[in-house]
Design a protein around this motif. Structure first.
Motif, short mmCIF file in Angstrom:
data_model
loop_
_atom_site.label_atom_id
_atom_site.label_comp_id
_atom_site.label_asym_id
_atom_site.label_seq_id
_atom_site.Cartn_x
_atom_site.Cartn_y
_atom_site.Cartn_z
N LYS A 28 -13.79 8.82 4.93
CA LYS A 28 -12.48 8.98 3.79
C LYS A 28 -11.83 7.95 3.36
CE LYS A 28 -11.20 13.78 3.97
NZ LYS A 28 -10.05 15.03 4.53
N THR A 29 -11.16 7.54 2.47
CA THR A 29 -10.37 6.45 2.14
C THR A 29 -9.51 6.70 0.75
OG1 THR A 29 -11.82 5.22 0.17
CG2 THR A 29 -11.74 5.13 2.75
N TRP A 30 -8.14 6.20 1.37
CA TRP A 30 -6.56 6.17 0.90
C TRP A 30 -6.45 5.44 0.51
CZ3 TRP A 30 -8.38 8.50 5.45
CH2 TRP A 30 -8.38 9.87 5.47
N GLY A 31 -5.67 5.76 -0.74
CA GLY A 31 -4.83 4.60 -1.38
C GLY A 31 -3.52 4.87 -0.96
N CYS A 32 -2.64 3.66 -0.51
CA CYS A 32 -1.72 3.87 -0.68
C CYS A 32 -0.60 2.57 -0.28
CB CYS A 32 -1.37 4.09 2.26
SG CYS A 32 -1.96 2.41 2.16
N GLU A 33 0.50 3.24 -0.41
CA GLU A 33 1.93 1.40 -0.92
C GLU A 33 2.46 1.64 0.52
OE1 GLU A 33 5.86 1.30 -2.53
OE2 GLU A 33 5.10 2.94 -3.11
N ILE A 34 2.21 0.12 0.59
CA ILE A 34 2.98 -0.50 2.45
C ILE A 34 4.93 -0.41 2.36
CG2 ILE A 34 3.46 -2.69 3.50
CD1 ILE A 34 0.41 -3.00 3.10
N ILE A 35 5.75 0.55 2.79
CA ILE A 35 6.39 0.34 2.59
C ILE A 35 7.36 -0.74 3.30
CG2 ILE A 35 8.59 1.54 2.78
CD1 ILE A 35 7.57 4.07 2.14
N ASP A 36 6.80 -0.98 4.39
CA ASP A 36 7.20 -1.83 5.65
C ASP A 36 5.84 -2.22 6.25
OD1 ASP A 36 7.83 -0.25 8.05
OD2 ASP A 36 10.86 -0.15 6.65
N LEU A 37 6.12 -3.59 7.03
CA LEU A 37 5.13 -3.63 8.23
C LEU A 37 6.42 -4.24 9.53
CD1 LEU A 37 3.33 -5.95 5.99
CD2 LEU A 37 2.26 -3.77 7.09
N CYS A 38 5.72 -4.33 10.31
CA CYS A 38 6.60 -5.42 11.95
C CYS A 38 5.12 -5.62 11.94
CB CYS A 38 7.18 -4.31 12.62
SG CYS A 38 6.76 -2.86 13.28
N LEU A 39 4.91 -6.08 13.41
CA LEU A 39 4.23 -6.65 14.45
C LEU A 39 3.29 -5.46 15.12
CD1 LEU A 39 5.27 -10.30 15.90
CD2 LEU A 39 3.62 -9.91 14.24
N LYS A 40 3.93 -4.35 15.32
CA LYS A 40 3.59 -3.45 16.07
C LYS A 40 3.12 -1.65 14.92
CE LYS A 40 2.45 -1.84 19.53
NZ LYS A 40 1.15 -2.08 20.71
N GLY A 41 3.61 -2.05 13.68
CA GLY A 41 3.34 -0.43 12.97
C GLY A 41 3.70 -1.26 11.35
N CYS A 42 4.03 0.41 10.90
CA CYS A 42 4.20 0.36 9.21
C CYS A 42 4.41 1.42 8.77
CB CYS A 42 2.22 -0.55 8.70
SG CYS A 42 1.12 0.78 8.73
N LEU A 43 4.93 1.34 7.60
CA LEU A 43 5.43 2.42 6.93
C LEU A 43 4.87 3.03 5.60
CD1 LEU A 43 7.41 5.61 7.15
CD2 LEU A 43 8.87 3.65 5.78
N LEU A 44 3.97 3.88 5.25
CA LEU A 44 3.16 3.80 4.01
C LEU A 44 3.22 5.28 3.52
CD1 LEU A 44 -1.01 3.50 5.54
CD2 LEU A 44 1.65 1.67 5.00
N ARG A 45 2.73 4.72 1.82
CA ARG A 45 3.77 6.11 0.89
C ARG A 45 2.39 6.32 0.54
NH1 ARG A 45 7.74 3.99 -2.54
NH2 ARG A 45 9.36 4.37 -0.94
N PHE A 46 1.81 7.14 -0.02
CA PHE A 46 1.08 7.61 -0.16
C PHE A 46 0.89 8.71 -1.58
CE2 PHE A 46 0.02 7.42 4.00
CZ PHE A 46 -1.16 6.87 4.05
N GLU A 47 0.45 9.08 -2.70
CA GLU A 47 0.43 9.87 -3.76
C GLU A 47 0.99 11.14 -3.22
OE1 GLU A 47 -2.01 10.86 -7.51
OE2 GLU A 47 -2.02 8.85 -7.16
N ASN A 48 0.19 12.13 -2.01
CA ASN A 48 0.32 13.78 -1.68
C ASN A 48 0.89 13.72 -0.89
OD1 ASN A 48 -1.04 14.53 -4.56
ND2 ASN A 48 -2.75 13.41 -3.71
N PRO A 49 1.82 14.48 -0.19
CA PRO A 49 2.41 14.89 1.17
C PRO A 49 0.79 14.59 2.03
CG PRO A 49 2.71 16.86 -0.26
CD PRO A 49 1.80 15.73 -1.14
N TRP A 50 1.28 14.22 3.22
CA TRP A 50 0.01 13.54 4.29
C TRP A 50 -0.28 15.02 5.01
CZ3 TRP A 50 -3.21 9.49 5.07
CH2 TRP A 50 -3.85 9.60 6.00
#
Length: 122
Positions: A28-50
């Motif tokens: 599976k693959t999902w397109g997503c928008e990166i909201i923020d990044l750091c050296l230890k992770g990230c916050l992503l936004r998807f088109e639909n609820p995860w």
């Protein structure tokens, strides 16, 4: 999983990064928008609820240019509707170098970056 209520105790500086990426797991693959990044992770936004399995290992691919990408293996830490926080479980040396450069440019301070790198090694 529950949303994290208190973000004041973060050990890593997050940078806001408006960009698109690809998250994948198995077939599976999902397109997503990166909201923020750091050296230890990230916050992503998807088109639909995860609604995917939070215990699986996911791979994020962020294409910075034709020749440069950041690729990291992630696990989900919290989900709120279509926003998902991920923790970095593995990142290769080339990707961490690019991520480090991106964080340093956005922080504007090598001292803050060094503090984050020290926290990463603990």
């Amino acid at each position: 999983m529950h949303p994290i209520e208190n973000n004041d105790n973060r050990h890593f500086h997050r940078i806001h990064f408006a960009g698109e990426a690809i998250l994948s797991c198995e077939e599976k693959t999902w397109g997503c928008e990166i909201i923020d990044l750091c050296l230890k992770g990230c916050l992503l936004r998807f088109e639909n609820p995860w609604e995917e399995n939070p215990e699986k290992l996911y791979t994020l691919t962020l294409q910075l240019s034709e020749d440069v990408q950041i690729k990291m293996d992630l696990t989900a830490t919290h989900v709120v509707d279509n926003k998902v926080g991920f923790k970095c479980e593995h990142i290769d040396i080339d990707s961490i170098s690019e991520l480090r450069r991106l964080v340093e440019l956005n922080l504007g301070s090598s001292d803050l970056l060094e503090r984050d790198l020290l926290a990463l090694s603990e």
